[in-house]
Design a protein around this motif. Structure first.
Motif, mmCIF file in Angstrom:
data_model
loop_
_atom_site.group_PDB
_atom_site.id
_atom_site.type_symbol
_atom_site.label_atom_id
_atom_site.label_comp_id
_atom_site.label_asym_id
_atom_site.label_seq_id
_atom_site.Cartn_x
_atom_site.Cartn_y
_atom_site.Cartn_z
ATOM 1 N N GLY A 245 -7.400 0.680 8.735
ATOM 2 C CA GLY A 245 -7.227 0.201 7.378
ATOM 3 C C GLY A 245 -6.884 -1.261 7.223
ATOM 4 O O GLY A 245 -6.819 -1.773 6.092
ATOM 5 N N TYR A 246 -6.651 -1.983 8.308
ATOM 6 C CA TYR A 246 -6.221 -3.379 8.214
ATOM 7 C C TYR A 246 -7.353 -4.284 7.732
ATOM 8 O O TYR A 246 -8.534 -4.046 8.016
ATOM 9 N N GLU B 67 1.802 -4.156 5.168
ATOM 10 C CA GLU B 67 0.640 -4.868 5.681
ATOM 11 C C GLU B 67 -0.520 -4.837 4.684
ATOM 12 O O GLU B 67 -0.634 -3.951 3.851
ATOM 13 N N TRP C 144 -9.265 3.068 2.572
ATOM 14 C CA TRP C 144 -9.994 2.704 3.778
ATOM 15 C C TRP C 144 -10.452 3.940 4.562
ATOM 16 O O TRP C 144 -11.389 3.855 5.375
ATOM 17 N N TYR D 234 0.832 -1.209 0.000
ATOM 18 C CA TYR D 234 0.000 0.000 0.000
ATOM 19 C C TYR D 234 0.861 1.251 0.000
ATOM 20 O O TYR D 234 2.045 1.243 0.363
ATOM 21 N N THR E 178 -5.131 6.118 1.487
ATOM 22 C CA THR E 178 -4.344 4.914 1.255
ATOM 23 C C THR E 178 -4.774 4.280 -0.059
ATOM 24 O O THR E 178 -5.964 4.077 -0.293
ATOM 25 N N THR F 276 -9.684 -3.172 -3.643
ATOM 26 C CA THR F 276 -8.703 -3.815 -2.785
ATOM 27 C C THR F 276 -8.232 -5.125 -3.413
ATOM 28 O O THR F 276 -9.043 -5.938 -3.847
ATOM 29 N N LYS G 204 -3.862 -3.873 3.583
ATOM 30 C CA LYS G 204 -4.802 -2.811 3.949
ATOM 31 C C LYS G 204 -5.857 -2.651 2.859
ATOM 32 O O LYS G 204 -5.648 -2.997 1.697
ATOM 33 N N THR H 87 -9.786 -2.545 11.588
ATOM 34 C CA THR H 87 -10.233 -2.013 10.298
ATOM 35 C C THR H 87 -10.292 -0.490 10.309
ATOM 36 O O THR H 87 -10.245 0.144 9.255
#
Length: 815
Positions: A452-453, A298, A304, A191, A260, A320, A300, A449
């Motif tokens: 953004g995870y 990570e 998000w 990302y 992001t 995504t 993401k 979340t």
């Protein structure tokens, strides 16, 4: 013979019964018609224009108040809304009195008494400036958002870590959670996150109208911006490959300008942004359109920040990338460390391995009230909290009511509320409880979340964030607007509110939220000479939720170069979109008893007694009043209902409307309203009896599985579900002059009637045909105050010539 006489006797008795039963109803109908005709010719104050009466730009005087009221009364206005709003750089230097000072109280009371003396209704705005906030709102009751910070830690031994500051200059309100979960180690990047230098007008604040048939977003004041550039990657800093194009970030009110962009996992040793102007930016630099940026490893969610309601923008489909199970967070492996912190220091022992520690905290958004008297300005109150709404009411509205409304004298008739223009909000102290109560499950496993995870899977994360956004919209409706409505109802006050308002800079459902208020209101600006769909959203909500009046902030920002014809045009289009009340924005208080030149209160609010065209505007107000009389009779009779989606934020977007709406009378709805309708005789019907002959599905209308099942059920019961309105019968067909005419359709018990308006400043011959070949039609001319019958041709068509800017009604008698 005896049997024949008996039969004649029974028949005679039956006829006499019918005559005696029918005659009173006919007399009643005739009396009602005459009464309506008198009211239409000479509308009473409740059907006349209102205006927002702005104070605070400079000094206030009794003689100015008296002159303002006399001018408005003589012009034919029916009410005023006292509103401390000004656009002065230094109102105190201009002589403006301080709010809640003795002179302020004197002038407020005098204004209310002058309105009462002349028969004008008197209402007050809910806040000093807009929208609802002030110096009494402490950080705990202000608008809040989730802030986050991440750091890596090594497990296997006890450690102490000072958590990073995450306030970014905002008030820290407390930790939400401190979480730890295993870091994914594979040296891949997934990302790009950047803080953008926003530019232009944001889509959420750009009012929509029938101004473009483009496949892309279009709106008043909106200009598409070019892409910023391209993120590039390299393994040797010599050969670069393109990774992803970087879209522009539009400026929005109270905007959160971090975004992001997720991309498929890849390896690289070096990264740069190649701007489209040929310049470059490397991580850590602050050049070009980005304040800062970085790439991360990570998994993401793409954009998000919008999915979690930090930024309010319209969904365009999530891009995504697909992630495997080992790339995303396993909720069973998340460790809650919230009880292990002291101040900003975390003391803990984690299992062996590399861990991510995620700090989630609540901070203020920084949104403040504006354009009011400066000594009362302060934080905007929390839009998701009933406690914050009550605090605001008790600090500003209630003291005014205590002073001006008593058992012996009631000077204030109602409360009004401007649009929310304070930016996005995605947290409130009771958010976790609100979510579990409304959605039926605990959001705790999904807290990552909000940074953004991806938790468990992209699909499940999307669903959790969808539910989160819905909860925000529900809280805005139930805790904010409904609380103000309750407080008004308890005190016998009307409540008019732009819930949420066209500038949808907070994540919400612009249709559903309006059900919480007695009188929803839309916006229609003078420069929008083709109309604004915010009025359509408002009237649709009124029809769908049983509201008797759809209000409109009308003719906003009229300038001195605007003619009465300009005002006629925007009024005509707003009425054709379902407006039934106009509240002008705005009339400034002029402190002088007489004026020799147009008065400017920081900006040109030209609907005032200093306007050289003031007396020429009087026919505009009279035609509008006559329109409001008729448009509040009976009930709306739209041809179709347009479903625009079940995600939030949502409002009518021009480029997402289905084709074939020309000459149709239509409403819009979201899933909430759709669920309260029932089907009867192949028609969709509201509990209040408004009927729709077809359901149209808008372009790109987001639809959950539950909503799709509801639509399928509606179809199975015989309602036409379409993607175009071309095949829908028009009860009023305009065969000639259609480009100049706007209309809307309503029904009374014994008749149908159509509002008609010539929106052009020239006479227009119009040929109509009304479905059913009616034998008797009556034309009511708002311009002349007269009515006359029209005899259609054998096929039901008829022609009339409407004068320049003329409006009126065609009544179709059913009996």
């Amino acid at each position: 013979m005896t049997e024949i006489l008996k039969f004649l006797h029974i028949l005679t008795a039956a006829v006499l019964f019918v005559q005696t039963a029918t005659l009173p109803s006919k007399i009643h109908a005739q009396r009602m018609d005459k009464s309506l005709y008198r009211l239409w010719r000479n509308p009473t104050a409740e059907y006349r224009m209102k205006t927002w009466w702005f104070f605070g730009y400079e000094r206030t005087t009794d003689e100015g108040i008296h002159a303002d009221i006399e001018a408005l009364h003589d012009a034919g206005f029916g009410g005023v809304v006292y509103y401390d709003q000004n656009h002065a750089k230094d109102p105190i230097a201009n002589g403006a009195e301080k709010a809640f000072s003795s002179s302020w109280w004197h002038h407020l009371r005098y204004a209310a008494e002058e309105a009462k003396r002349t028969g004008l209704s008197f209402e007050i705005n809910i806040s000093n400036g807009y929208c609802a906030g002030g110096r009494w709102i402490d950080p705990a009751h202000a608008m809040q958002r989730v802030a986050y910070a991440e750091l890596y830690a090594k497990g296997g031994e006890r450690f102490s870590i000072t958590l990073p500051d995450i306030t970014e200059g905002k008030d820290f309100l407390g930790n939400i959670a401190i979480l730890a979960f295993p870091a994914h180690e594979d040296s891949l990047f997934r990302y790009f996150t950047a803080r953008y230098r926003a530019a232009g007008k944001g889509r959420n604040g750009a009012m929509q109208g029938p101004i473009s048939s483009s496949k892309e977003f279009s709106g008043y004041g909106f200009s598409p911006l070019p892409c910023i550039g391209t993120l590039q990657a390299s393994n040797d800093s010599t050969t670069w490959r393109n990774v992803v194009r970087l879209m522009p970030m539009y400026r929005s009110q109270g905007g959160y300008f971090v975004r992001t962009t997720a991309f498929p996992a890849m390896r690289a040793r070096a990264w740069r942004v190649m701007y489209d102007d040929g310049s470059f930016s490397y991580e850590g630099q602050t050049t070009g359109a980005l304040n800062w940026w970085h790439v991360g490893s990570e998994a993401k969610m793409n954009r998000w920040e919008e999915l979690s309601a930090l930024h309010s923008d319209f969904a365009e489909g999530n891009n995504t990338p697909a992630y495997s199970a080992h790339e995303v967070i396993d909720p069973h492996k998340v460790i809650n460390l919230t009880d292990s912190i002291t101040g900003d220091t975390l003391h803990c022992t984690l299992p062996p391995g590399k861990w991510i520690i995620l700090r989630l905290a609540a901070v203020t958004t920084g949104a403040r009230s504006k354009h009011g008297r400066p000594e009362l300005l302060g934080y905007e109150c929390d839009k998701l909290s009933s406690d914050a709404a009550v605090l605001h009411w008790n600090s500003y509205v209630q003291p005014i009511l205590d002073s001006l409304n008593s058992s012996s004298q009631r000077l204030i008739a109602g409360i009004t509320m401007d649009s929310h223009e304070g930016g996005a909000q995605n947290w409130t102290p009771q958010m976790m409880n609100e979510f579990s109560r409304r959605r039926g499950y605990d959001f705790s496993p999904w807290l990552p979340t909000l940074a953004g995870y991806v938790v468990e899977s992209v699909e499940k994360t999307e669903q959790a964030l969808y539910d989160y956004r819905q909860t925000i919209s529900d809280c805005i409706r139930d805790n904010y607007f409904a609380t103000f409505q309750r407080l008004c109802t308890e005190r016998g006050l009307s409540f008019t509110a732009q819930a949420i308002g066209n500038a949808l800079c907070i994540t919400g459902d612009a249709i559903s939220v309006k059900q919480a208020v007695e009188k929803p209101q839309g916006e229609s600006w003078t420069y929008q000479q083709e109309g604004a769909y915010d009025v359509k959203d408002c009237s649709s909500a009124a029809h769908l939720y049983g509201k008797p009046i759809a209000s409109a902030e009308a003719m906003t920002d009229c300038e001195y170069n605007n003619s009465p014809a300009d005002l006629h045009r925007v009024a005509s289009i707003a009425f054709s979109m379902g407006a039934q009340e106009f509240v002008v924005c705005a009339t400034p208080h002029i402190p002088f008893a007489t004026t020799t030149e147009p008065y400017i209160a920081g900006r040109e609010y030209a609907i005032n007694r200093s306007n050289p065209q003031w007396h020429d505007m009087k026919p505009v107000w009279l035609q509008a009043a006559r329109s409001m009389v008729m448009l509040r009779q009976g009930k709306a009779a739209p041809d179709a209902l347009v479903f625009i989606g079940d995600d939030v934020p949502v409002k009518t977007l021009t480029h997402r409307l289905p084709p074939g709406l020309s000459d149709l009378d239509w409403d819009v709805c979201t899933a909430d309203a759709l669920a309260r309708l029932h089907v009867e005789n192949n028609r969709l019907i509201t509990p209040e009896g408004i009927e729709y002959g077809a359901l149209l599905i808008g372009k790109e209308a987001h639809t959950t599985q539950e909503t799709q099942q509801l639509i399928d059920s509606i179809r199975s019961k015989g309602v036409r579900v379409l993607t175009s309105g071309e095949s829908i019968d028009r009860p009023l067909i305009i065969e000639q002059g259609g480009n100049s005419i706007v209309h809307t359709h309503r029904k009374m018990e014994d008749s149908d009637f159509f509002y008609l308006a010539n929106k052009e400043n020239r006479p227009t011959k119009v040929t109509f045909r009304i479905k059913g070949n009616p034998k008797k039609l009556t034309l009511w001319s708002n311009m002349t105050g007269k009515r006359h019958n029209i005899k259609p041709s054998s096929n039901g068509s008829f022609s009339i010539t409407l004068s320049a800017m003329e409006t009126g009604f065609i009544t179709v008698h059913n009996s």
